[in-house]
Design a protein around this motif. Structure first.
Motif, PDB file in Angstrom:
ATOM      1  N   UNK A 133       4.391  19.342   1.327  1.00  8.94           N
ATOM      2  CA  UNK A 133       4.493  18.071   2.034  1.00  8.94           C
ATOM      3  C   UNK A 133       5.488  18.129   3.183  1.00  8.94           C
ATOM      4  N   UNK A 134       6.530  18.949   3.057  1.00  8.57           N
ATOM      5  CA  UNK A 134       7.529  19.026   4.121  1.00  8.57           C
ATOM      6  C   UNK A 134       6.956  19.636   5.392  1.00  8.57           C
ATOM      7  N   UNK A 163       3.217  19.783   6.065  1.00  8.74           N
ATOM      8  CA  UNK A 163       2.038  19.022   6.479  1.00  8.74           C
ATOM      9  C   UNK A 163       1.733  17.969   5.431  1.00  8.74           C
ATOM     10  N   UNK A 164       1.704  16.710   5.833  1.00  6.44           N
ATOM     11  CA  UNK A 164       1.401  15.623   4.918  1.00  6.44           C
ATOM     12  C   UNK A 164       2.094  14.346   5.356  1.00  6.44           C
ATOM     13  N   UNK A 165       1.547  13.223   4.964  1.00  2.00           N
ATOM     14  CA  UNK A 165       2.135  11.932   5.284  1.00  2.00           C
ATOM     15  C   UNK A 165       2.113  11.040   4.048  1.00  2.00           C
ATOM     16  N   UNK A 166       3.104  10.173   3.965  1.00  2.05           N
ATOM     17  CA  UNK A 166       3.140   9.149   2.935  1.00  2.05           C
ATOM     18  C   UNK A 166       3.653   7.868   3.582  1.00  2.05           C
ATOM     19  N   UNK A 167       2.895   6.791   3.440  1.00  5.06           N
ATOM     20  CA  UNK A 167       3.215   5.537   4.106  1.00  5.06           C
ATOM     21  C   UNK A 167       3.287   4.405   3.096  1.00  5.06           C
ATOM     22  N   UNK A 168       4.357   3.647   3.154  1.00  6.79           N
ATOM     23  CA  UNK A 168       4.483   2.397   2.402  1.00  6.79           C
ATOM     24  C   UNK A 168       4.273   1.253   3.378  1.00  6.79           C
ATOM     25  N   UNK A 169       3.260   0.448   3.109  1.00  3.32           N
ATOM     26  CA  UNK A 169       2.848  -0.591   4.057  1.00  3.32           C
ATOM     27  C   UNK A 169       2.641  -1.899   3.316  1.00  3.32           C
ATOM     28  N   UNK A 170       3.244  -2.959   3.826  1.00  2.00           N
ATOM     29  CA  UNK A 170       3.058  -4.300   3.264  1.00  2.00           C
ATOM     30  C   UNK A 170       1.968  -4.996   4.077  1.00  2.00           C
ATOM     31  N   UNK A 171       0.860  -5.273   3.410  1.00  2.00           N
ATOM     32  CA  UNK A 171      -0.243  -5.968   4.061  1.00  2.00           C
ATOM     33  C   UNK A 171      -0.351  -7.397   3.559  1.00  2.00           C
ATOM     34  N   UNK A 172      -0.285  -8.340   4.473  1.00  2.00           N
ATOM     35  CA  UNK A 172      -0.397  -9.761   4.136  1.00  2.00           C
ATOM     36  C   UNK A 172      -1.528 -10.368   4.953  1.00  2.00           C
ATOM     37  N   UNK A 173      -2.342 -11.163   4.293  1.00  2.00           N
ATOM     38  CA  UNK A 173      -3.465 -11.756   5.000  1.00  2.00           C
ATOM     39  C   UNK A 173      -4.131 -12.850   4.197  1.00  2.00           C
ATOM     40  N   UNK A 174      -5.205 -13.357   4.732  1.00  2.00           N
ATOM     41  CA  UNK A 174      -5.929 -14.468   4.110  1.00  2.00           C
ATOM     42  C   UNK A 174      -7.392 -14.096   3.917  1.00  2.00           C
ATOM     43  N   UNK A 175      -7.998 -14.754   2.954  1.00  2.00           N
ATOM     44  CA  UNK A 175      -9.433 -14.649   2.709  1.00  2.00           C
ATOM     45  C   UNK A 175      -9.966 -16.060   2.546  1.00  2.00           C
ATOM     46  N   UNK A 176     -10.962 -16.385   3.324  1.00  2.00           N
ATOM     47  CA  UNK A 176     -11.579 -17.706   3.236  1.00  2.00           C
ATOM     48  C   UNK A 176     -12.789 -17.693   2.325  1.00  2.00           C
ATOM     49  N   UNK A 177     -13.080 -18.848   1.756  1.00  2.00           N
ATOM     50  CA  UNK A 177     -14.277 -19.007   0.926  1.00  2.00           C
ATOM     51  C   UNK A 177     -15.065 -20.193   1.470  1.00  2.00           C
ATOM     52  N   UNK A 178     -16.376 -20.023   1.580  1.00  2.00           N
ATOM     53  CA  UNK A 178     -17.198 -21.033   2.248  1.00  2.00           C
ATOM     54  C   UNK A 178     -18.518 -21.217   1.508  1.00  2.00           C
ATOM     55  N   UNK A 179     -19.158 -22.333   1.801  1.00  2.00           N
ATOM     56  CA  UNK A 179     -20.497 -22.629   1.294  1.00  2.00           C
ATOM     57  C   UNK A 179     -21.428 -22.691   2.496  1.00  2.00           C
ATOM     58  N   UNK A 207      -5.919   3.661   8.748  1.00  2.00           N
ATOM     59  CA  UNK A 207      -6.207   3.990   7.349  1.00  2.00           C
ATOM     60  C   UNK A 207      -5.478   3.048   6.407  1.00  2.00           C
ATOM     61  N   UNK A 208      -4.193   2.781   6.675  1.00  2.00           N
ATOM     62  CA  UNK A 208      -3.437   1.911   5.771  1.00  2.00           C
ATOM     63  C   UNK A 208      -3.861   0.454   5.927  1.00  2.00           C
ATOM     64  N   UNK A 209      -4.215   0.017   7.126  1.00  2.00           N
ATOM     65  CA  UNK A 209      -4.659  -1.371   7.294  1.00  2.00           C
ATOM     66  C   UNK A 209      -6.016  -1.595   6.634  1.00  2.00           C
ATOM     67  N   UNK A 215       0.842  -1.186   0.000  1.00  2.00           N
ATOM     68  CA  UNK A 215       0.000   0.000   0.000  1.00  2.00           C
ATOM     69  C   UNK A 215       0.885   1.248   0.000  1.00  2.00           C
ATOM     70  N   UNK A 216       0.625   2.146  -0.945  1.00  2.00           N
ATOM     71  CA  UNK A 216       1.308   3.440  -1.012  1.00  2.00           C
ATOM     72  C   UNK A 216       0.251   4.503  -0.747  1.00  2.00           C
ATOM     73  N   UNK A 217       0.170   4.937   0.498  1.00  2.00           N
ATOM     74  CA  UNK A 217      -0.905   5.841   0.920  1.00  2.00           C
ATOM     75  C   UNK A 217      -0.326   7.215   1.218  1.00  2.00           C
ATOM     76  N   UNK A 218      -0.873   8.236   0.569  1.00  2.00           N
ATOM     77  CA  UNK A 218      -0.393   9.601   0.752  1.00  2.00           C
ATOM     78  C   UNK A 218      -1.557  10.502   1.112  1.00  2.00           C
ATOM     79  N   UNK A 219      -1.328  11.345   2.105  1.00  2.00           N
ATOM     80  CA  UNK A 219      -2.338  12.297   2.553  1.00  2.00           C
ATOM     81  C   UNK A 219      -1.694  13.671   2.619  1.00  2.00           C
ATOM     82  N   UNK A 220      -2.206  14.614   1.825  1.00  2.92           N
ATOM     83  CA  UNK A 220      -1.599  15.930   1.707  1.00  2.92           C
ATOM     84  C   UNK A 220      -2.543  17.005   2.233  1.00  2.92           C
TER      85      UNK A 220
END
Length: 229
Positions: free
Chosen positions: A99-100, A102-118, A182-184, A88-93
């Motif tokens: 930007x110097x 007021x502002x933020x920029x975040x690089x975030x690696x999100x790893x997770x799972x998604x299940x599928x069911x009946x 926000x990034x999660x 995730x490359x999230x920037x808020x200005x």
């Protein structure tokens, strides 16, 4: 005592009272400017992350007991699970500030799972039919669904976070959990979108069919037909 002597004593008294005060104010101002300089340059030259060890910081977990709020019976078959990862490359200005400042920029690696069911909870008598000899069975099931993304905290982490001067000053007085949330949330949304575009639900239906065929064959059925609608 002459007038000249009185004037001299007053001058000496004023110098002693204002001199140290002026020196302290000057020292405090220099220290404040130095702190601002460190905050401004800390992200660029990576000095601040290493300063915590100089003070012997320790971590303590004082979390209270976990409370069980509810229990729900699940009438569904978890048939497949996908593992996903997104950067995730999230920037808020600020609209009118650079930007110097007021502002933020975040690089975030999100790893997770998604299940599928009946979901089996809505299956009625009309959805399961057998022949008179009970050797052939037809089962009608709803299509597989996707569960909510579950981020793995052990595999998710912030790669880099750049903040403006005002944002860094604000972090001194607040942890600002909104930026982390926000990034999660953004990572979870991208993972959910990727799961929709994958073949996860198709795999779940294939696995559910195989499970039911194996179960009914063990009960003596020689023909099992599973459909999804």
């Amino acid at each position: 005592m002459t007038s000249t002597d009185v004037h001299s004593e007053d001058d000496t008294h004023d110098t002693r009272s204002t001199g140290p005060r002026t020196h302290r104010l000057r020292t405090a101002f220099v220290a404040f400017v130095a702190v601002l300089a460190l905050l401004f340059l800390g992200t660029r030259i990576h000095l601040l992350p290493g300063l915590g060890g100089l003070f012997g910081e320790e971590s303590h977990d004082r979390t209270g007991p976990t409370l069980l709020q509810s229990i729900q019976d699940l009438h569904r078959y978890e048939a497949a699970e996908g593992n996903f990862q997104v950067v995730v490359d999230f920037q808020k200005d600020a609209k009118y500030l650079p930007d110097a400042i007021r502002g933020t920029r975040t690089l975030y690696v999100g790893a997770g799972t998604v299940g599928s069911y009946v979901d089996f909870s809505g299956i009625g008598k009309d959805d399961v039919t057998t022949d008179a000899d009970r050797t052939s069975a037809t089962i009608r099931l709803p299509h597989a669904r996707l569960g909510k993304p579950a981020l793995d905290p052990d595999r998710s982490y912030t790669v880099d976070k750049q903040r403006g001067l005002l944002d860094r000053l604000g972090d001194l007085f607040s942890d600002n959990p909104d930026s982390e949330q926000a990034v999660t949330r953004l990572a979870a949304r991208h993972i959910a979108d990727a799961a929709k575009d994958s073949e996860l639900t198709r795999r779940a239906e294939t696995n559910t069919t195989a499970m039911l065929e194996g179960l009914l064959h063990s009960l003596g059925f020689t023909s099992v037909h599973v459909t999804y609608a």
